[in-house]
Design an enzyme around this catalytic site. Structure first.
Site, mmCIF file in Angstrom:
data_model
loop_
_atom_site.group_PDB
_atom_site.id
_atom_site.type_symbol
_atom_site.label_atom_id
_atom_site.label_comp_id
_atom_site.label_asym_id
_atom_site.label_seq_id
_atom_site.Cartn_x
_atom_site.Cartn_y
_atom_site.Cartn_z
ATOM 1 N N HIS A 114 -12.248 -1.504 -12.708
ATOM 2 C CA HIS A 114 -12.900 -1.232 -14.316
ATOM 3 C C HIS A 114 -13.960 -0.291 -14.138
ATOM 4 O O HIS A 114 -13.885 0.306 -13.323
ATOM 5 C CB HIS A 114 -14.033 -2.669 -13.389
ATOM 6 N N ALA A 159 0.657 -0.969 7.283
ATOM 7 C CA ALA A 159 0.777 -1.885 7.399
ATOM 8 C C ALA A 159 -0.854 -1.719 7.004
ATOM 9 O O ALA A 159 -2.032 -1.297 7.956
ATOM 10 C CB ALA A 159 1.044 -2.875 8.299
ATOM 11 N N ARG A 182 3.361 11.934 9.692
ATOM 12 C CA ARG A 182 3.815 12.466 9.898
ATOM 13 C C ARG A 182 5.425 12.571 9.048
ATOM 14 O O ARG A 182 5.634 11.364 7.781
ATOM 15 C CB ARG A 182 4.725 12.292 11.461
#
Length: 197
Positions: A114, A159, A182
């Site tokens: 937006h 995650a 890494r």
């Protein structure tokens, strides 16, 4: 330029909510609803619905419900793709999912944005940029990938990450904002620790 040409282009664009093809979005919502209500054992129906929804797919495109997208025709799966539970793809621009992709539960791929200006935002002015996942990308649970991002071949996104910049090939990247920590190496192979090998 015609809105569908903008939407299917690899170029970023600015648009008004009023020019977006809402009838195509309604079609995608109906297909997603049907898919999400389908029996887990009805693999033929699920495959047919994915082929109807996506712009490009293969017989190795697997999606666990609930799945949601804006249009579907702008999603291109190029080989094995495992899209786990509760994923959302806002495909106002092309989303390319390379072969060997693993997309964990709760992932959001959001091409759309937006305006930063509150007045423009309130009047429906938005942006969109494509997303590309190269081959063998794994995106961890509840991660968000924003428009304009390419994730390089073989890379892993940890995650809960928010990916707002390109990620190179063959790395592990985590965090908000997502950063490379890494490289993926031979030491990451699980088979070296498997007593049956």
């Amino acid at each position: 330029m015609d809105i569908l040409k903008k939407m299917t282009s690899q170029e970023p664009y600015v648009s008004s909510n009023f020019e977006m093809p809402h009838e195509l979005q309604t079609t995608a919502k109906e297909i997603c609803w049907e898919y999400n209500q389908s029996k887990p054992t009805d693999t033929k129906l699920r495959s047919r619905l994915i082929n109807k929804l996506f712009g490009t797919s293969t017989d190795l495109t697997f999606i666990e419900p609930d799945f949601h997208c804006d249009y579907g025709f702008n999603i291109h799966s190029h080989g094995l793709a495992v899209i786990n539970y509760n994923c959302t793809i806002l495909d106002t621009s092309p989303v390319h999912i390379g072969a060997g992709a693993f997309i964990a539960p709760g992932v959001v791929l959001a091409c759309s944005g937006h305006s930063m200006d509150a007045g423009e935002r309130s009047s429906g002015i938005g942006t969109s940029s494509p997303i590309t996942l190269e081959d063998n990308v794994w995106i961890g649970a509840n991660s968000v990938v924003v428009g304009g991002v390419t994730i390089g071949e073989g890379s892993i996104i940890g995650a809960g990450s928010v990916v707002n910049k390109d990620i190179p090939s063959g790395v592990v990247a985590v965090g908000s904002p997502c950063r490379v920590i890494r490289k993926v190496t031979k030491k990451d192979k699980l088979s070296k620790n498997d007593p049956t090998k």
